[in-house]
Design a protein around this motif. Structure first.
Motif, mmCIF file in Angstrom:
data_model
loop_
_atom_site.group_PDB
_atom_site.id
_atom_site.type_symbol
_atom_site.label_atom_id
_atom_site.label_comp_id
_atom_site.label_asym_id
_atom_site.label_seq_id
_atom_site.Cartn_x
_atom_site.Cartn_y
_atom_site.Cartn_z
ATOM 1 N N LEU A 126 0.824 -1.206 0.000
ATOM 2 C CA LEU A 126 0.000 0.000 0.000
ATOM 3 C C LEU A 126 0.860 1.258 0.000
ATOM 4 O O LEU A 126 0.436 2.305 -0.509
ATOM 5 N N PHE A 127 2.061 1.184 0.560
ATOM 6 C CA PHE A 127 2.891 2.370 0.745
ATOM 7 C C PHE A 127 3.897 2.566 -0.392
ATOM 8 O O PHE A 127 4.778 3.410 -0.311
ATOM 9 N N ASN A 128 3.759 1.789 -1.444
ATOM 10 C CA ASN A 128 4.662 1.898 -2.585
ATOM 11 C C ASN A 128 4.093 2.903 -3.586
ATOM 12 O O ASN A 128 3.027 2.695 -4.145
ATOM 13 N N GLY A 129 4.784 3.993 -3.786
ATOM 14 C CA GLY A 129 4.327 4.991 -4.745
ATOM 15 C C GLY A 129 3.822 6.250 -4.068
ATOM 16 O O GLY A 129 3.538 6.276 -2.872
ATOM 17 N N GLY A 130 3.675 7.302 -4.855
ATOM 18 C CA GLY A 130 3.324 8.600 -4.300
ATOM 19 C C GLY A 130 1.851 8.817 -4.057
ATOM 20 O O GLY A 130 1.472 9.792 -3.422
ATOM 21 N N GLY A 131 0.998 7.948 -4.558
ATOM 22 C CA GLY A 131 -0.431 8.124 -4.344
ATOM 23 C C GLY A 131 -1.227 7.437 -5.426
ATOM 24 O O GLY A 131 -0.680 6.895 -6.396
ATOM 25 N N SER A 132 -2.539 7.474 -5.275
ATOM 26 C CA SER A 132 -3.427 6.848 -6.243
ATOM 27 C C SER A 132 -3.810 7.848 -7.326
ATOM 28 O O SER A 132 -3.334 8.986 -7.352
ATOM 29 N N ALA A 133 -4.714 7.425 -8.204
ATOM 30 C CA ALA A 133 -5.231 8.324 -9.242
ATOM 31 C C ALA A 133 -6.514 9.017 -8.771
ATOM 32 O O ALA A 133 -7.287 9.502 -9.582
ATOM 33 N N GLY A 134 -6.713 9.053 -7.457
ATOM 34 C CA GLY A 134 -7.879 9.716 -6.877
ATOM 35 C C GLY A 134 -8.681 8.821 -5.961
ATOM 36 O O GLY A 134 -9.397 9.306 -5.082
ATOM 37 N N CYS A 135 -8.579 7.516 -6.163
ATOM 38 C CA CYS A 135 -9.290 6.581 -5.297
ATOM 39 C C CYS A 135 -8.639 6.523 -3.916
ATOM 40 O O CYS A 135 -7.511 6.977 -3.722
ATOM 41 N N ILE A 136 -9.352 5.930 -2.984
ATOM 42 C CA ILE A 136 -8.808 5.647 -1.669
ATOM 43 C C ILE A 136 -8.356 4.195 -1.675
ATOM 44 O O ILE A 136 -9.178 3.273 -1.640
ATOM 45 N N ASN A 137 -7.042 3.992 -1.783
ATOM 46 C CA ASN A 137 -6.481 2.644 -1.788
ATOM 47 C C ASN A 137 -6.384 2.119 -0.358
ATOM 48 O O ASN A 137 -6.024 2.854 0.564
ATOM 49 N N MET A 138 -6.675 0.831 -0.198
ATOM 50 C CA MET A 138 -6.639 0.191 1.109
ATOM 51 C C MET A 138 -5.965 -1.167 1.003
ATOM 52 O O MET A 138 -5.928 -1.774 -0.077
ATOM 53 N N ARG A 139 -5.419 -1.636 2.118
ATOM 54 C CA ARG A 139 -4.944 -3.009 2.146
ATOM 55 C C ARG A 139 -6.130 -3.940 1.884
ATOM 56 O O ARG A 139 -7.268 -3.629 2.245
ATOM 57 N N LEU A 140 -5.869 -5.067 1.277
ATOM 58 C CA LEU A 140 -6.947 -5.937 0.800
ATOM 59 C C LEU A 140 -7.878 -6.366 1.940
ATOM 60 O O LEU A 140 -9.107 -6.308 1.811
ATOM 61 N N GLY A 141 -7.309 -6.772 3.057
ATOM 62 C CA GLY A 141 -8.138 -7.190 4.182
ATOM 63 C C GLY A 141 -8.972 -6.053 4.753
ATOM 64 O O GLY A 141 -10.131 -6.256 5.157
ATOM 65 N N ASP A 142 -8.395 -4.843 4.778
ATOM 66 C CA ASP A 142 -9.141 -3.684 5.272
ATOM 67 C C ASP A 142 -10.301 -3.345 4.344
ATOM 68 O O ASP A 142 -11.394 -2.980 4.790
ATOM 69 N N ALA A 143 -10.057 -3.451 3.026
ATOM 70 C CA ALA A 143 -11.123 -3.156 2.061
ATOM 71 C C ALA A 143 -12.262 -4.167 2.166
ATOM 72 O O ALA A 143 -13.439 -3.808 2.056
ATOM 73 N N GLU A 144 -11.924 -5.415 2.401
ATOM 74 C CA GLU A 144 -12.961 -6.440 2.560
ATOM 75 C C GLU A 144 -13.794 -6.170 3.814
ATOM 76 O O GLU A 144 -15.032 -6.271 3.789
ATOM 77 N N LEU A 145 -13.124 -5.806 4.903
ATOM 78 C CA LEU A 145 -13.855 -5.526 6.139
ATOM 79 C C LEU A 145 -14.736 -4.287 5.978
ATOM 80 O O LEU A 145 -15.868 -4.250 6.477
ATOM 81 N N LEU A 146 -14.236 -3.260 5.263
ATOM 82 C CA LEU A 146 -15.057 -2.082 5.017
ATOM 83 C C LEU A 146 -16.290 -2.461 4.193
ATOM 84 O O LEU A 146 -17.395 -1.967 4.465
ATOM 85 N N TRP A 147 -16.109 -3.304 3.190
ATOM 86 C CA TRP A 147 -17.226 -3.778 2.365
ATOM 87 C C TRP A 147 -18.302 -4.424 3.237
ATOM 88 O O TRP A 147 -19.497 -4.222 3.017
ATOM 89 N N ASN A 148 -17.884 -5.180 4.228
ATOM 90 C CA ASN A 148 -18.828 -5.875 5.106
ATOM 91 C C ASN A 148 -19.397 -4.966 6.196
ATOM 92 O O ASN A 148 -20.306 -5.385 6.924
#
Length: 242
Positions: free
Chosen positions: A195-217
């Motif tokens: 998640l911390f590789n690179g200067g940023g996204s193209a506007g989206c809110i990037n999350m670690r995969l497990g965190d994104a799954e938990l947010l979905w639920n």
């Protein structure tokens, strides 16, 4: 007891044979507990050495020592930071910040308190959490928001679309697992890898995969999203100084 005494004559030959066998075989070595040796920690001084020394209550000299390396590696192992090699890197430092903020993420009152669920996104600290009645129901997690020129939009939004196996139309079908759109084409979604590789996204809110799954639920269509602040390194002053 009586039954045992009556059986003794029949068991005596077996016992005698067992003793004889033990004498022939010799004493049985006692079982000893073995512990795998701990590999030495050899990582060099990292970019966030001083900050992590301070956080872990180590001598704060900004220089890696074997004790520093071992303490940082132990912290990485506890918190699931990969690789857990003792390096004082950005991922480890950001993890320490999240832990510090987790108990009271809304201490500045920037995220509004409502009876309904609200997804709170603090771009200044690169944190996201969900609260209801001001109480976090989804703990603060690290995120990566838009880079300079593709900033994540501030303001009040709501979750308008949810696609669990989404891919990007703009970026070569890049995977966007657990995508939840909240502002046009900007969405929360998981990322594979660092998640911390690179200067940023193209506007989206990037999350670690497990965190994104938990947010979905945790969230649903129509939930309120509030975004404020600015990702560090994306201010106009910073851009002009490049």
């Amino acid at each position: 007891m009586r039954a045992s005494s009556r059986l003794t004559p029949y068991l005596r030959p077996l016992a005698t044979a067992a003793v004889a066998g033990a004498l022939l075989l010799g004493p049985t070595p006692a079982a000893t507990a073995t512990t795998a040796p701990v590999e030495p920690c050899t990582a060099d001084t990292g970019a966030y050495q001083w900050e992590l020394e301070k956080y872990l209550h180590l001598p704060t000299d900004g220089r890696q020592s074997p004790a520093d390396c071992a303490a940082i590696r132990s912290f990485q192992q506890r918190e699931g930071v990969q690789p857990a090699d003792g390096t004082a890197n950005l991922a480890t430092y950001r993890t320490s910040l999240v832990i510090e903020e987790r108990r009271h993420p809304n201490k500045d009152g920037r995220c509004p308190v409502r009876e309904r669920r609200i997804v709170c996104v603090d771009l200044d600290r690169q944190l996201l959490w969900v609260q209801r009645d001001g109480v976090p129901i989804y703990q603060a997690v690290p995120v990566r928001s838009g880079r300079w020129g593709q900033n994540t939009r501030n303001g009040w939004h709501s979750i308008t679309r949810r696609i669990i196996d989404e891919t990007s139309d703009l970026y070569d079908d890049a995977p966007m697992p657990y995508a939840q759109y909240f502002s046009g084409g900007q969405a929360f979604h998981g990322v594979h890898g660092d998640l911390f590789n690179g200067g940023g996204s193209a506007g989206c809110i990037n999350m670690r995969l497990g965190d994104a799954e938990l947010l979905w639920n945790t969230t649903s269509l129509g939930d309120t999203v509030v975004v404020w602040g600015r990702k560090p390194g994306t201010t106009r002053h910073h851009a002009q100084s490049r």
